[in-house]
Scaffold this motif. Structure first.
Motif, short mmCIF file in Angstrom:
data_model
loop_
_atom_site.label_atom_id
_atom_site.label_comp_id
_atom_site.label_asym_id
_atom_site.label_seq_id
_atom_site.Cartn_x
_atom_site.Cartn_y
_atom_site.Cartn_z
N ILE A 8 0.80 -1.32 -0.16
CA ILE A 8 0.33 -0.01 0.19
C ILE A 8 0.76 1.33 -0.22
O ILE A 8 1.71 0.80 1.00
CB ILE A 8 -0.88 0.00 1.50
N TYR A 9 0.97 2.31 -1.21
CA TYR A 9 1.60 3.44 -1.03
C TYR A 9 0.91 5.07 -1.24
O TYR A 9 -0.17 4.85 -1.77
CB TYR A 9 2.49 2.95 -2.97
N LEU A 12 0.27 8.19 2.85
CA LEU A 12 -0.18 7.97 3.61
C LEU A 12 -1.17 8.66 4.55
O LEU A 12 -1.71 8.73 4.79
CB LEU A 12 0.54 7.14 4.34
N LEU A 16 -5.18 7.88 4.48
CA LEU A 16 -5.20 6.76 4.89
C LEU A 16 -6.10 6.37 6.81
O LEU A 16 -6.86 5.45 7.17
CB LEU A 16 -3.46 5.68 5.21
N TYR A 20 -8.27 2.81 6.32
CA TYR A 20 -8.34 1.97 6.57
C TYR A 20 -9.09 0.94 7.16
O TYR A 20 -8.51 -0.97 6.82
CB TYR A 20 -6.77 1.81 7.80
N TYR A 42 3.89 -1.22 3.88
CA TYR A 42 3.21 0.30 3.15
C TYR A 42 4.77 1.20 2.89
O TYR A 42 5.87 1.20 3.00
CB TYR A 42 3.17 0.85 5.25
N ASN A 44 5.63 4.72 1.87
CA ASN A 44 5.16 6.50 2.65
C ASN A 44 5.86 7.62 1.69
O ASN A 44 6.98 7.27 1.85
CB ASN A 44 4.89 6.40 4.16
N ILE A 62 -0.53 5.16 11.50
CA ILE A 62 0.05 3.70 10.64
C ILE A 62 0.65 3.21 12.82
O ILE A 62 0.89 2.17 12.40
CB ILE A 62 1.60 4.69 10.57
N TYR A 70 7.68 -0.81 6.34
CA TYR A 70 7.44 0.09 7.14
C TYR A 70 8.38 1.23 5.78
O TYR A 70 10.00 0.58 6.63
CB TYR A 70 6.43 0.88 7.40
N ALA A 138 -3.64 4.46 -1.36
CA ALA A 138 -3.76 4.30 -0.12
C ALA A 138 -5.03 4.92 0.47
O ALA A 138 -6.30 4.43 0.89
CB ALA A 138 -2.65 4.33 1.32
#
Length: 265
Positions: A8-9, A12, A16, A20, A42, A44, A62, A70, A138
């Motif tokens: 998921i990019y 964020l 998000l 989410y 993720y 970001n 997050i 991450y 995201a």
């Protein structure tokens, strides 16, 4: 099929915190139900306390999420990379030959391309651990649950039919890790695409790498959520309803229920 990587990019901190729970409801829970094992990463674009969509970015959510990896890129560093390669000053003859609008207007498209290329690099770095992946932005709020139609296939890449940002991203990719990585690896080839736009990028990379694509249409619609929690493209442009909104506006009642905690919690 071995373990699936969910990547998921994007920025964020934009939305998000609003999307989410929908990702849990529409994707993760459905993968659990279908019996798939998966890991989550993720990636970001950290805008570092900058405004986005006129609001403060917020990424405290997050800390509450379960994930396995991450990675973060500072937007100032991303912009330096873009300027070094694609600013009008670095383009031979005329920037207009390669970039149809001003560099400033297109900067978000180039940022998208940069982040998706970093996703591609990450995919290749874990290619020995995962055979298949689902990669998405995201900001997306999915209007239906994932089914076998969206689960990664063995010999093709499934992509969303929507391109609401008219940029260098389609927002959703599902398929073998190697093929998806080749399809979204675009940052170094933008000079070859005139003008650089999503459809041209996808067609170019698919042709260069002999990748078969399946577009997911109305059975996999989504909303793109802004930093204020509202779906994008509801406003009119030139007095007309935006084409990006026409095909997804039917999702608004469901999204409003979701915001109230009545759907997809």
């Amino acid at each position: 099929m071995n373990e699936i990587l969910i990547l998921i990019y994007g920025v964020l901190g934009r939305s998000l915190r609003f999307t989410y729970k929908n990702h849990n409801y529409a994707i993760f829970n459905e993968l659990d139900r279908l019996g798939y094992s998966y890991k989550i990463c993720y990636i970001n674009n950290d805008i570092q306390e900058s405004f986005i969509d006129g609001c403060d970015a917020e990424l405290s959510i997050i800390k509450q999420l379960d994930f396995d990896d991450y990675i973060e890129y500072k937007q100032t560093n991303i912009d330096n990379e873009i300027s070094n390669i694609y600013s009008p000053q670095s383009i031979p003859n005329s920037g207009e030959k390669f970039i149809p609008h001003s560099f400033r207007k297109n900067i978000n498209c180039f940022r998208n391309s940069f982040i998706e290329t970093k996703c591609a690099e990450y995919l290749m770095s874990v290619n020995d651990r995962f055979t298949h992946c689902i990669v998405f932005c995201a900001d997306l709020w999915f209007g239906s649950k994932l089914t076998s139609l969206q689960v990664p296939a063995d010999k093709l890449v499934k992509i969303g039919a929507q391109n609401p940002a008219c940029g260098l991203t389609n927002g959703f990719y599902s398929g073998p890790v190697e093929l998806v990585s080749k399809l979204i690896n675009s940052f170094s080839i933008l000079y070859d695409i005139k003008p650089p736009c999503y459809e041209r990028i996808i067609r170019y990379n698919a042709k260069q790498n002999n990748i078969s694509i399946q577009k997911l249409g109305s059975e996999w619609p989504w909303l793109k959520i802004r930093c204020n929690g509202e779906p994008a493209y509801q406003d009119k442009y030139g007095g007309c309803i935006r084409p990006q909104w026409i095909n997804v506006r039917h999702l608004l009642p469901s999204y409003n229920k979701y915001k109230l905690g009545l759907l997809g919690d």
